[in-house]
Structures are given as C-alpha cells and as structure tokens.
Design a protein around this motif. Structure first.
Motif, PDB file in Angstrom:
ATOM      1  N   UNK A 183     -88.284  -6.664  22.194  1.00  0.00           N
ATOM      2  CA  UNK A 183     -87.900  -6.681  23.606  1.00  0.00           C
ATOM      3  C   UNK A 183     -88.645  -7.792  24.339  1.00  0.00           C
ATOM      4  N   UNK A 184     -87.885  -8.630  25.032  1.00  0.00           N
ATOM      5  CA  UNK A 184     -88.412  -9.796  25.740  1.00  0.00           C
ATOM      6  C   UNK A 184     -89.116 -10.772  24.787  1.00  0.00           C
ATOM      7  N   UNK A 185     -88.699 -10.719  23.519  1.00  0.00           N
ATOM      8  CA  UNK A 185     -89.322 -11.575  22.511  1.00  0.00           C
ATOM      9  C   UNK A 185     -88.262 -12.099  21.537  1.00  0.00           C
ATOM     10  N   UNK A 186     -87.035 -12.282  22.045  1.00  0.00           N
ATOM     11  CA  UNK A 186     -85.930 -12.743  21.217  1.00  0.00           C
ATOM     12  C   UNK A 186     -85.721 -14.245  21.419  1.00  0.00           C
ATOM     13  N   UNK A 222     -70.712 -11.156  19.759  1.00  0.00           N
ATOM     14  CA  UNK A 222     -69.681 -10.624  18.856  1.00  0.00           C
ATOM     15  C   UNK A 222     -68.289 -10.897  19.412  1.00  0.00           C
ATOM     16  N   UNK A 223     -68.170 -10.744  20.714  1.00  0.00           N
ATOM     17  CA  UNK A 223     -66.919 -10.985  21.436  1.00  0.00           C
ATOM     18  C   UNK A 223     -67.317 -11.342  22.857  1.00  0.00           C
ATOM     19  N   UNK A 224     -66.336 -11.647  23.681  1.00  0.00           N
ATOM     20  CA  UNK A 224     -66.640 -12.026  25.049  1.00  0.00           C
ATOM     21  C   UNK A 224     -67.462 -10.932  25.738  1.00  0.00           C
ATOM     22  N   UNK A 225     -68.650 -11.303  26.210  1.00  0.00           N
ATOM     23  CA  UNK A 225     -69.524 -10.379  26.936  1.00  0.00           C
ATOM     24  C   UNK A 225     -69.929  -9.174  26.098  1.00  0.00           C
ATOM     25  N   UNK A 226     -70.011  -9.340  24.793  1.00  0.00           N
ATOM     26  CA  UNK A 226     -70.405  -8.245  23.894  1.00  0.00           C
ATOM     27  C   UNK A 226     -71.422  -8.819  22.904  1.00  0.00           C
ATOM     28  N   UNK A 227     -72.687  -8.483  23.126  1.00  0.00           N
ATOM     29  CA  UNK A 227     -73.771  -9.090  22.369  1.00  0.00           C
ATOM     30  C   UNK A 227     -74.311  -8.165  21.286  1.00  0.00           C
ATOM     31  N   UNK A 228     -74.898  -8.775  20.278  1.00  0.00           N
ATOM     32  CA  UNK A 228     -75.693  -8.054  19.284  1.00  0.00           C
ATOM     33  C   UNK A 228     -76.936  -8.897  19.017  1.00  0.00           C
ATOM     34  N   UNK A 266     -76.716  -5.699  26.258  1.00  0.00           N
ATOM     35  CA  UNK A 266     -76.711  -6.822  27.210  1.00  0.00           C
ATOM     36  C   UNK A 266     -77.959  -6.797  28.088  1.00  0.00           C
ATOM     37  N   UNK A 267     -78.381  -5.597  28.508  1.00  0.00           N
ATOM     38  CA  UNK A 267     -79.628  -5.472  29.269  1.00  0.00           C
ATOM     39  C   UNK A 267     -80.809  -5.902  28.401  1.00  0.00           C
ATOM     40  N   UNK A 268     -80.854  -5.344  27.202  1.00  0.00           N
ATOM     41  CA  UNK A 268     -81.961  -5.592  26.262  1.00  0.00           C
ATOM     42  C   UNK A 268     -82.112  -7.087  25.968  1.00  0.00           C
ATOM     43  N   UNK A 269     -80.982  -7.738  25.687  1.00  0.00           N
ATOM     44  CA  UNK A 269     -81.023  -9.159  25.331  1.00  0.00           C
ATOM     45  C   UNK A 269     -81.445 -10.024  26.509  1.00  0.00           C
ATOM     46  N   UNK A 270     -81.240  -9.504  27.726  1.00  0.00           N
ATOM     47  CA  UNK A 270     -81.628 -10.240  28.928  1.00  0.00           C
ATOM     48  C   UNK A 270     -83.032  -9.886  29.400  1.00  0.00           C
ATOM     49  N   UNK A 271     -83.714  -9.045  28.630  1.00  0.00           N
ATOM     50  CA  UNK A 271     -85.069  -8.657  29.000  1.00  0.00           C
ATOM     51  C   UNK A 271     -85.134  -7.631  30.110  1.00  0.00           C
ATOM     52  N   UNK A 272     -84.020  -6.881  30.294  1.00  0.00           N
ATOM     53  CA  UNK A 272     -83.957  -5.879  31.358  1.00  0.00           C
ATOM     54  C   UNK A 272     -83.840  -4.479  30.772  1.00  0.00           C
ATOM     55  N   UNK A 273     -84.228  -3.505  31.564  1.00  0.00           N
ATOM     56  CA  UNK A 273     -83.947  -2.118  31.262  1.00  0.00           C
ATOM     57  C   UNK A 273     -82.790  -1.674  32.167  1.00  0.00           C
TER      58      UNK A 273
END
Length: 265
Positions: free
Chosen positions: A25-28, A36-42, A97-104
């Motif tokens: 978290x916050x370290x990617x 994976x698709x539009x606005x769908x992250x992994x 999407x929250x996680x990848x952006x460093x948000x909860x």
C-alpha cells in the motif's frame, strides 16, 4: 456465532493483509499497476493476495473450489456453476482503484457458499483491523460483537450511489427524483466499506449497478443477518449465481421500498 472455519479463515485473511496487502500500500511502482479494462485496475498485490488466499482456503476446506476475482478475469468459465456445490468466493483487494491510488477504503472479502446459498462471509479492513463477519442464520458481527442494522439519524435518509458506473444524465435524474426526500452521496468505490455503512447507520440504502459475486457475497449476507435486505429492482432477493445486474441494499425492508420509489420516480 461463528462458522466451523471461522478462526482459520480470519487468521488467513489477517496474515494476507499484514504480509501482502499492507506492505504494497502506497508502495507500488507504475509497472505494478495494470489496467485490465477501462477504469478497472489490478495490482501485483491483488494477484499475490488471491494466490495466498486460494492456497489457504483450499487447505481449510478441500471440498470447496475457489472462485476469485482475478482468476475469473483470466478465465470467465470459472463462474459457471457458481450455484452448485461448495465454493469459496474471494475478492483479494476490494477497492483496488482506491488502493492503487494510495487511498482508503479497501478490504479483503471471503465468502463460503453451498449450492448458491452463502453460509458465511468475512470482510477485513487491513488498515484499521476491523473484521466484519456473518453466519447464515447465526447473526452479523463487527469485531466479534453482534450488530443490528439501523438507519441514519439525519433529517433525510441517505442513499449511496455508485456514480462511477452512471452517466451524467442518470445521476442528474436520480438527484432530481430524490430532491427533498433523500440525500444522495457517492459510494466509496468499495463494497467492503459500503456494506458496513448500511449496518452501522452511515447510509440507509445503496444502489449497485454491477453485482459481481466477489463484491457482494460476504456483504449481502452480513447485511441480511443484521436485519437489512438486498434485492433486485423487481423485488427478488439477491443470489450470487443469477448473473443479473442492478440491485438495492438497504438497512430495512421499509427503507428498501422508499429507495425503490426514488429510482422509479
């Protein structure tokens, strides 16, 4: 009340949260986040979390197959027969999407179903450590304390809406219908947080467009066991294997009817 597998599942989820999810978290790095698709992250953390959960859950109950979000992303046929036999349903990081952006918020969700009926569900917030769980016919619990859903205490009931799946025109239409009757607020893009909000009095209802099983199996059981309802717009109870879209979750049957009236004008 706890399920036979409760302690083992909780220990596994907490270990995955502490060893995999939180260290990333916050370290990617940019190459560890994939669209994976539009606005769908992994992220690499989603995949590592699912691998660890799949291995651990298979050891806890070898008679249940594992259906995880990322495995289905790679092979959609894994969703076939979801309402037959024993199935672990896994969302390795809900709110990516929250996680990848460093948000909860974000969370880890696990459910165990048998012939399409969810027997037990667990939702872990790895940041706060809050554990939500439910057992079919046995109640809903937050950190081991049984809870009952209750509405918000404001002047108007509050509805969470998944605005990111709606057009500007659809949102404007909902706002117009709700004016003077309901307060419309955005969802946190995290079912692992939205379902507790419905039980704990933050929101009275939530409108979901997408109803993928890993997003809703654990949460829908938690809400129902707390006295709430999760139903399709036609009134049928949500089932994990029906493959349909669109539903309302609410803290009570009365609030569900009120929320449906807003949607239908």
């Amino acid at each position: 009340m706890t399920h036979d597998h409760h302690d083992a599942v909780v220990a596994l989820m907490r270990r995955v949260g502490a060893d995999i999810v939180m260290p990333h978290f916050r370290n990617l790095s940019p190459d560890q986040v994939i669209e994976k698709a539009a606005d769908d992250l992994v992220t690499v953390a989603d995949r590592a979390s699912e691998a660890a959960l799949t291995e651990g859950l298979s050891a806890i109950d070898a008679h249940a197959r594992v259906v995880g979000e990322e495995a289905v992303s790679a092979d959609a046929s894994l969703l076939e027969g979801l309402d037959h036999g024993r199935v672990w349903i896994v969302d390795p990081i809900d709110g990516t999407n929250n996680y990848a952006s460093g948000r909860t918020p974000f969370g880890i969700m696990v459910a165990l179903a048998d012939d399409g009926m969810v027997e037990a569900g667990w939702i872990l917030d790895p940041v706060s450590g809050r554990l939500v769980h439910a057992v079919a016919g046995g109640g809903a619990f937050v950190d081991g304390v049984q809870v009952t859903a209750h509405g918000s205490s404001g002047p108007q009931p509050v509805a969470g809406v998944a605005s990111y799946f709606l057009s500007t025109e659809e949102l404007a239409d909902i706002d117009a219908r709700a004016a003077g009757r309901w307060q419309i607020v955005p969802m946190p893009r995290c079912a692992a947080e939205q379902y507790p909000r419905l039980v704990l009095g933050d929101n009275d209802a939530a409108l979901f467009r997408r109803t993928l099983p890993w997003d809703h199996a654990a949460g829908s059981l938690f809400l129902r066991e707390a006295g709430g309802v999760v139903r399709r717009l036609g009134g049928a109870d949500y089932r994990i294997g029906d493959g349909r879209s669109g539903m309302i979750a609410a803290a009570s049957a009365d609030l569900w009817e009120q929320a449906l009236a807003i949607l239908e004008g």
